[in-house]
Write a protein that holds these residues in place. Sequence first.
Motif, PDB file in Angstrom:
ATOM      1  N   GLU A 334       1.215 -11.512   5.379  1.00  9.78           N
ATOM      2  CA  GLU A 334       0.551 -10.984   5.626  1.00  9.78           C
ATOM      3  C   GLU A 334      -0.274  -9.534   4.333  1.00  9.78           C
ATOM      4  O   GLU A 334       0.723  -9.215   3.059  1.00  9.78           O
ATOM      5  CB  GLU A 334       1.070  -9.362   6.854  1.00  9.78           C
ATOM      6  CG  GLU A 334       1.479 -10.623   7.607  1.00  9.78           C
ATOM      7  CD  GLU A 334       0.008 -10.628   8.176  1.00  9.78           C
ATOM      8  OE1 GLU A 334      -0.898  -9.580   8.488  1.00  9.78           O
ATOM      9  OE2 GLU A 334       0.081 -10.618   9.962  1.00  9.78           O
ATOM     10  N   VAL A 335      -0.995  -8.884   4.090  1.00 12.11           N
ATOM     11  CA  VAL A 335      -1.739  -8.132   3.750  1.00 12.11           C
ATOM     12  C   VAL A 335      -2.884  -6.270   3.901  1.00 12.11           C
ATOM     13  O   VAL A 335      -2.723  -6.801   5.324  1.00 12.11           O
ATOM     14  CB  VAL A 335      -3.006  -8.910   2.822  1.00 12.11           C
ATOM     15  CG1 VAL A 335      -3.428  -7.735   1.572  1.00 12.11           C
ATOM     16  CG2 VAL A 335      -2.219 -10.198   2.557  1.00 12.11           C
ATOM     17  N   GLU A 336      -2.043  -5.822   3.509  1.00 13.00           N
ATOM     18  CA  GLU A 336      -2.674  -4.412   3.964  1.00 13.00           C
ATOM     19  C   GLU A 336      -3.285  -3.561   2.294  1.00 13.00           C
ATOM     20  O   GLU A 336      -2.966  -3.814   1.268  1.00 13.00           O
ATOM     21  CB  GLU A 336      -1.341  -3.214   4.110  1.00 13.00           C
ATOM     22  CG  GLU A 336      -0.644  -3.140   2.728  1.00 13.00           C
ATOM     23  CD  GLU A 336      -0.614  -1.822   1.960  1.00 13.00           C
ATOM     24  OE1 GLU A 336      -1.329  -1.360   2.581  1.00 13.00           O
ATOM     25  OE2 GLU A 336       0.390  -1.664   1.616  1.00 13.00           O
ATOM     26  N   LEU A 337      -4.019  -2.823   2.750  1.00 13.92           N
ATOM     27  CA  LEU A 337      -4.565  -2.187   1.466  1.00 13.92           C
ATOM     28  C   LEU A 337      -4.931  -0.678   1.952  1.00 13.92           C
ATOM     29  O   LEU A 337      -5.411  -0.419   3.197  1.00 13.92           O
ATOM     30  CB  LEU A 337      -6.251  -2.402   0.967  1.00 13.92           C
ATOM     31  CG  LEU A 337      -7.331  -2.434   1.509  1.00 13.92           C
ATOM     32  CD1 LEU A 337      -8.552  -2.917   0.787  1.00 13.92           C
ATOM     33  CD2 LEU A 337      -7.675  -3.552   2.750  1.00 13.92           C
ATOM     34  N   ASP A 338      -3.995   0.588   1.175  1.00 16.60           N
ATOM     35  CA  ASP A 338      -4.366   1.861   2.059  1.00 16.60           C
ATOM     36  C   ASP A 338      -3.719   2.198   3.052  1.00 16.60           C
ATOM     37  O   ASP A 338      -4.321   3.328   4.065  1.00 16.60           O
ATOM     38  CB  ASP A 338      -6.134   2.714   1.489  1.00 16.60           C
ATOM     39  CG  ASP A 338      -6.226   2.906   0.382  1.00 16.60           C
ATOM     40  OD1 ASP A 338      -5.506   2.583  -1.200  1.00 16.60           O
ATOM     41  OD2 ASP A 338      -7.263   2.874   0.239  1.00 16.60           O
ATOM     42  N   GLY A 339      -2.669   0.863   3.423  1.00 13.23           N
ATOM     43  CA  GLY A 339      -2.056   1.536   4.842  1.00 13.23           C
ATOM     44  C   GLY A 339      -2.791   0.961   5.920  1.00 13.23           C
ATOM     45  O   GLY A 339      -2.200   1.029   7.011  1.00 13.23           O
ATOM     46  N   ASP A 340      -3.494  -0.201   5.608  1.00 15.33           N
ATOM     47  CA  ASP A 340      -4.302  -0.952   7.113  1.00 15.33           C
ATOM     48  C   ASP A 340      -4.131  -1.968   7.004  1.00 15.33           C
ATOM     49  O   ASP A 340      -4.812  -2.469   5.688  1.00 15.33           O
ATOM     50  CB  ASP A 340      -6.172  -0.483   6.617  1.00 15.33           C
ATOM     51  CG  ASP A 340      -6.401   1.052   7.202  1.00 15.33           C
ATOM     52  OD1 ASP A 340      -5.993   0.923   7.921  1.00 15.33           O
ATOM     53  OD2 ASP A 340      -6.776   1.313   7.387  1.00 15.33           O
ATOM     54  N   PRO A 341      -3.858  -3.361   7.361  1.00 12.90           N
ATOM     55  CA  PRO A 341      -3.512  -4.421   7.230  1.00 12.90           C
ATOM     56  C   PRO A 341      -4.560  -4.922   8.151  1.00 12.90           C
ATOM     57  O   PRO A 341      -5.780  -5.076   8.212  1.00 12.90           O
ATOM     58  CB  PRO A 341      -2.769  -4.713   8.826  1.00 12.90           C
ATOM     59  CG  PRO A 341      -3.168  -3.779   9.966  1.00 12.90           C
ATOM     60  CD  PRO A 341      -3.409  -2.181   9.030  1.00 12.90           C
ATOM     61  N   ILE A 342      -5.238  -6.341   7.179  1.00 13.68           N
ATOM     62  CA  ILE A 342      -6.512  -6.510   7.283  1.00 13.68           C
ATOM     63  C   ILE A 342      -5.984  -8.413   6.566  1.00 13.68           C
ATOM     64  O   ILE A 342      -7.051 -10.008   7.054  1.00 13.68           O
ATOM     65  CB  ILE A 342      -7.241  -6.680   6.036  1.00 13.68           C
ATOM     66  CG1 ILE A 342      -6.091  -6.946   4.410  1.00 13.68           C
ATOM     67  CG2 ILE A 342      -7.347  -4.858   5.875  1.00 13.68           C
ATOM     68  CD1 ILE A 342      -7.392  -6.576   2.822  1.00 13.68           C
ATOM     69  N   GLY A 343      -4.860  -9.230   7.506  1.00 15.68           N
ATOM     70  CA  GLY A 343      -4.481 -10.028   8.069  1.00 15.68           C
ATOM     71  C   GLY A 343      -3.376 -10.877   7.015  1.00 15.68           C
ATOM     72  O   GLY A 343      -3.266  -9.983   5.352  1.00 15.68           O
ATOM     73  N   PRO A 344      -3.193 -11.657   7.246  1.00 15.86           N
ATOM     74  CA  PRO A 344      -2.622 -13.227   6.354  1.00 15.86           C
ATOM     75  C   PRO A 344      -3.462 -13.423   4.559  1.00 15.86           C
ATOM     76  O   PRO A 344      -4.236 -13.578   5.710  1.00 15.86           O
ATOM     77  CB  PRO A 344      -1.550 -13.866   6.565  1.00 15.86           C
ATOM     78  CG  PRO A 344      -2.478 -14.054   7.781  1.00 15.86           C
ATOM     79  CD  PRO A 344      -3.296 -12.321   8.399  1.00 15.86           C
ATOM     80  N   ALA A 345      -2.636 -13.940   3.995  1.00 13.56           N
ATOM     81  CA  ALA A 345      -3.077 -14.637   3.073  1.00 13.56           C
ATOM     82  C   ALA A 345      -2.141 -15.568   2.189  1.00 13.56           C
ATOM     83  O   ALA A 345      -0.898 -14.932   1.986  1.00 13.56           O
ATOM     84  CB  ALA A 345      -3.854 -13.433   2.220  1.00 13.56           C
TER      85      ALA A 345
END
Length: 370
Positions: A334-345
């Motif tokens: 799972e990936v996040e940026l600034d606290g928002d999850p954006i799905g796996p990579a």
Amino acid sequence: MTPGELLDTGVLAVVLALLCVVTLALLARERRTTRRLRTQQVPPTSPRSDPARQRRAAIVVNPSKFTGLDEDALRRRQAYVAAVFRSHGWDDPLWLETTPTEHGQRQAREAVAAGVEVVVAAGGDGTVRAVGEGLAGTSTPMALLPAGTANLLARNLDVPHTDLAAALDLVFSARDQRVDVGWLEVDRSGRDAEPERHLFLVMAGLGFDAAMMAGVEDRLKARLGYGAYVVSGARALWGPQAKVQISVDGGAPAAARTRAVIVGNCGKLTRQLVLMPDAEIDDGFLDAVVLSPRGGIGWGEVAWAIATRDRRGQRRVQHLRGRRFEVRSGEPQEVELDGDPIGPAHRITLSVEPGVLLVRCPPLHTPEGP
């Protein structure tokens, strides 16, 4: 010439002289009146002819952050904000709402095209990030009216996140500070020719932290606020470690078993909790932590290291610094940026772009004493 003719001539001369005197007097009085009216007259002005009235802000607002307010309360809040701007001699702000598909980038660019002096992001970290992306590389600064749960950038910049009036005051009293932005490239398959590219302002990464963000339910967040992240974190605590390869500034990849790799443009989570003590938002670098706990005792070591900011002999918390990071994982994370999850990579690449965003906020550094 007879005496009668002389008399008539004298009378005529006197009459003509009197007429001349009266005419001159009337002309002089008219000139004085015209001059007085000229000095007293104020030319009509449009509301924007006064230089102070030409100052205008745009407010990019995320309406989903105000669902707890009814329509009347929203109108009152908007009227209050507009009144504050008028009290400082500014025009009423330009209001631009985000949508489920347009999170603030387009609205920020529209505001720049309108020639506003500052763009105010009114929402959570997602709105702030989108507005920042729209303003990066321009000369238009961003200000913050925090309305989210975490408000990570506001916490790192010491912008009040629970006091609307105090946050508004900074729009008129604070100076513009030049800050770095981070860029996250997301390669979901590990073989993407054109990875997704996102701007981040605070932190991005993969693993435990992203899983925690992804596990936060909106219903729980609305009820518990920041406590919802604690609940979600407890659920994600016991997941397996991931095998990753980490490369810094193009160096040879280093293998690690980790629960999370978090890369930060700044390092504060709350006022007391600082994940990356050396991270500065204007230093041209990114800082990273690699968390590698095993079991409950391992997480205790991680918590102690973060709480005390102690790095001596820490096996579970590794600190890195650089301008570009690449993280590869055999299994999607799972990936996040600034606290928002954006799905796996499978792979993420993080890099810094120094000083390309202006933010209106308190000074970034405390002046040193003599």
